[in-house]
Design a protein around this motif. Structure first.
Motif, PDB file in Angstrom:
ATOM      1  N   GLU A   1       8.924  70.278 -85.757  1.00 32.43           N
ATOM      2  CA  GLU A   1       8.611  71.688 -85.980  1.00 32.43           C
ATOM      3  C   GLU A   1       8.881  72.420 -84.673  1.00 32.43           C
ATOM      4  O   GLU A   1       8.613  71.896 -83.588  1.00 32.43           O
ATOM      5  CB  GLU A   1       7.160  71.867 -86.441  1.00 32.43           C
ATOM      6  N   VAL A   2       9.439  73.622 -84.785  1.00 29.93           N
ATOM      7  CA  VAL A   2       9.861  74.362 -83.588  1.00 29.93           C
ATOM      8  C   VAL A   2       9.518  75.834 -83.751  1.00 29.93           C
ATOM      9  O   VAL A   2       9.692  76.404 -84.837  1.00 29.93           O
ATOM     10  CB  VAL A   2      11.392  74.228 -83.369  1.00 29.93           C
ATOM     11  N   HIS A   3       9.029  76.443 -82.688  1.00 28.71           N
ATOM     12  CA  HIS A   3       8.922  77.901 -82.692  1.00 28.71           C
ATOM     13  C   HIS A   3       9.617  78.489 -81.464  1.00 28.71           C
ATOM     14  O   HIS A   3       9.726  77.854 -80.415  1.00 28.71           O
ATOM     15  CB  HIS A   3       7.475  78.403 -82.805  1.00 28.71           C
ATOM     16  N   MET A   4      10.118  79.703 -81.641  1.00 31.90           N
ATOM     17  CA  MET A   4      10.619  80.480 -80.526  1.00 31.90           C
ATOM     18  C   MET A   4       9.405  81.005 -79.766  1.00 31.90           C
ATOM     19  O   MET A   4       8.398  81.376 -80.378  1.00 31.90           O
ATOM     20  CB  MET A   4      11.483  81.641 -81.031  1.00 31.90           C
TER      21      MET A   4
ATOM     22  N   LEU B   1       5.733  63.666 -79.914  1.00 37.18           N
ATOM     23  CA  LEU B   1       6.487  64.070 -78.737  1.00 37.18           C
ATOM     24  C   LEU B   1       6.571  65.586 -78.684  1.00 37.18           C
ATOM     25  O   LEU B   1       6.860  66.230 -79.691  1.00 37.18           O
ATOM     26  CB  LEU B   1       7.903  63.489 -78.763  1.00 37.18           C
ATOM     27  N   SER B   2       6.306  66.143 -77.524  1.00 43.42           N
ATOM     28  CA  SER B   2       6.515  67.578 -77.289  1.00 43.42           C
ATOM     29  C   SER B   2       7.917  67.760 -76.737  1.00 43.42           C
ATOM     30  O   SER B   2       8.371  66.958 -75.901  1.00 43.42           O
ATOM     31  CB  SER B   2       5.487  68.104 -76.284  1.00 43.42           C
ATOM     32  N   VAL B   3       8.605  68.775 -77.206  1.00 41.21           N
ATOM     33  CA  VAL B   3       9.985  68.991 -76.765  1.00 41.21           C
ATOM     34  C   VAL B   3      10.211  70.490 -76.576  1.00 41.21           C
ATOM     35  O   VAL B   3       9.962  71.286 -77.469  1.00 41.21           O
ATOM     36  CB  VAL B   3      10.980  68.362 -77.769  1.00 41.21           C
ATOM     37  N   ILE B   4      10.647  70.853 -75.368  1.00 44.19           N
ATOM     38  CA  ILE B   4      10.817  72.263 -75.003  1.00 44.19           C
ATOM     39  C   ILE B   4      12.206  72.446 -74.422  1.00 44.19           C
ATOM     40  O   ILE B   4      12.611  71.696 -73.528  1.00 44.19           O
ATOM     41  CB  ILE B   4       9.774  72.695 -73.953  1.00 44.19           C
ATOM     42  N   CYS B   5      12.920  73.448 -74.914  1.00 45.77           N
ATOM     43  CA  CYS B   5      14.220  73.789 -74.348  1.00 45.77           C
ATOM     44  C   CYS B   5      14.154  75.231 -73.854  1.00 45.77           C
ATOM     45  O   CYS B   5      13.789  76.132 -74.608  1.00 45.77           O
ATOM     46  CB  CYS B   5      15.340  73.626 -75.380  1.00 45.77           C
TER      47      CYS B   5
ATOM     48  N   THR C   1      10.111  75.855 -78.379  1.00 43.86           N
ATOM     49  CA  THR C   1       9.033  74.888 -78.159  1.00 43.86           C
ATOM     50  C   THR C   1       8.749  74.157 -79.469  1.00 43.86           C
ATOM     51  O   THR C   1       8.593  74.795 -80.514  1.00 43.86           O
ATOM     52  CB  THR C   1       7.764  75.615 -77.684  1.00 43.86           C
ATOM     53  N   GLY C   2       8.667  72.836 -79.402  1.00 42.50           N
ATOM     54  CA  GLY C   2       8.450  72.106 -80.638  1.00 42.50           C
ATOM     55  C   GLY C   2       7.808  70.746 -80.448  1.00 42.50           C
ATOM     56  O   GLY C   2       7.490  70.329 -79.328  1.00 42.50           O
ATOM     57  N   TRP C   3       7.633  70.080 -81.575  1.00 49.04           N
ATOM     58  CA  TRP C   3       7.000  68.766 -81.586  1.00 49.04           C
ATOM     59  C   TRP C   3       7.725  67.876 -82.579  1.00 49.04           C
ATOM     60  O   TRP C   3       8.084  68.313 -83.679  1.00 49.04           O
ATOM     61  CB  TRP C   3       5.520  68.893 -81.977  1.00 49.04           C
TER      62      TRP C   3
END
Length: 204
Positions: free
Chosen positions: A105-108, A132-136, A191-193
């Motif tokens: 799941e991802v949010h701007m 897992l947290s994942v941020i670009c 930002t997502g997980w």
């Protein structure tokens, strides 16, 4: 991509986190920033809260960002590039680390100038599906003087990472506490997980 995926897998296995530059190219970042989704973000995004379900609340003393969840079925092409790459990463990590990851799941995210997010853990007390947290990051021409670092609280040290355009940070949601430091300019990210269950669209 495989080389980057391997570095992410190695970092997660050895340290519980990985930081990869140029996960998105300069052109890919530019395309996302030009998309309709990110226009007037502070006006159209919703104020982010803390907690979940009945415990959800808005508290600007803890968190000051604005968010807009992405639907992979209707996302603009520029954003789909990132979501498709995230799907490929999930498949790679399952194979490389024998994980049982199923979705993401991802949010701007936009942090207005001066806003922050105090030290926290991404996994909810009654919901452990975020693995897992994942941020670009999407911030062009960012430097030390702008602030806005992601600070990770590791077992024996604290580490700061600038939110540079195209940089991906991935870490264990259940283990690594972190915070977002204030910046002197607007700060943007995806930002997502990564989850061990299939995501739905019921976000609050």
């Amino acid at each position: 991509m495989n080389e980057q995926f391997e570095r992410i897998a190695d970092g997660l296995a050895e340290n519980g986190y990985a930081v990869i530059d140029q996960f998105l190219s300069q052109n890919e970042v530019d395309d996302i920033l030009r998309s309709e989704s990110f226009k007037n973000a502070e006006t159209h995004f919703q104020k982010a809260g803390i907690g979940k379900n009945t415990g959800h609340q808005i508290n600007e003393a803890i968190r000051g960002d604005y968010i807009q969840w992405l639907d992979k079925n209707s996302a603009e092409p520029a954003l789909l590039v990132y979501l498709d790459r995230l799907s490929a990463l999930v498949a790679f990590l399952n194979q490389a680390l024998y994980l049982s990851l199923k979705d993401y799941e991802v949010h701007m995210t936009v942090y207005p100038t001066g806003s922050f997010y105090k030290r926290h853990l991404d996994q909810f007390k009654r919901d452990d599906h975020r693995k897992l947290s994942v941020i670009c990051y999407l911030n062009q021409s960012w430097n030390d003087s702008n602030g806005g670092e992601l600070r990770m609280y590791l077992p024996n040290e604290e580490k700061d990472f600038l939110p540079l355009a195209g940089r991906l940070v991935c870490f264990r949601s259940d283990q690594i506490e972190h915070e977002v430091k204030p910046a002197n300019r607007e700060r943007l990210s995806l930002t997502g997980w990564i989850l061990d269950q299939h995501a739905d669209l019921r976000h609050i």
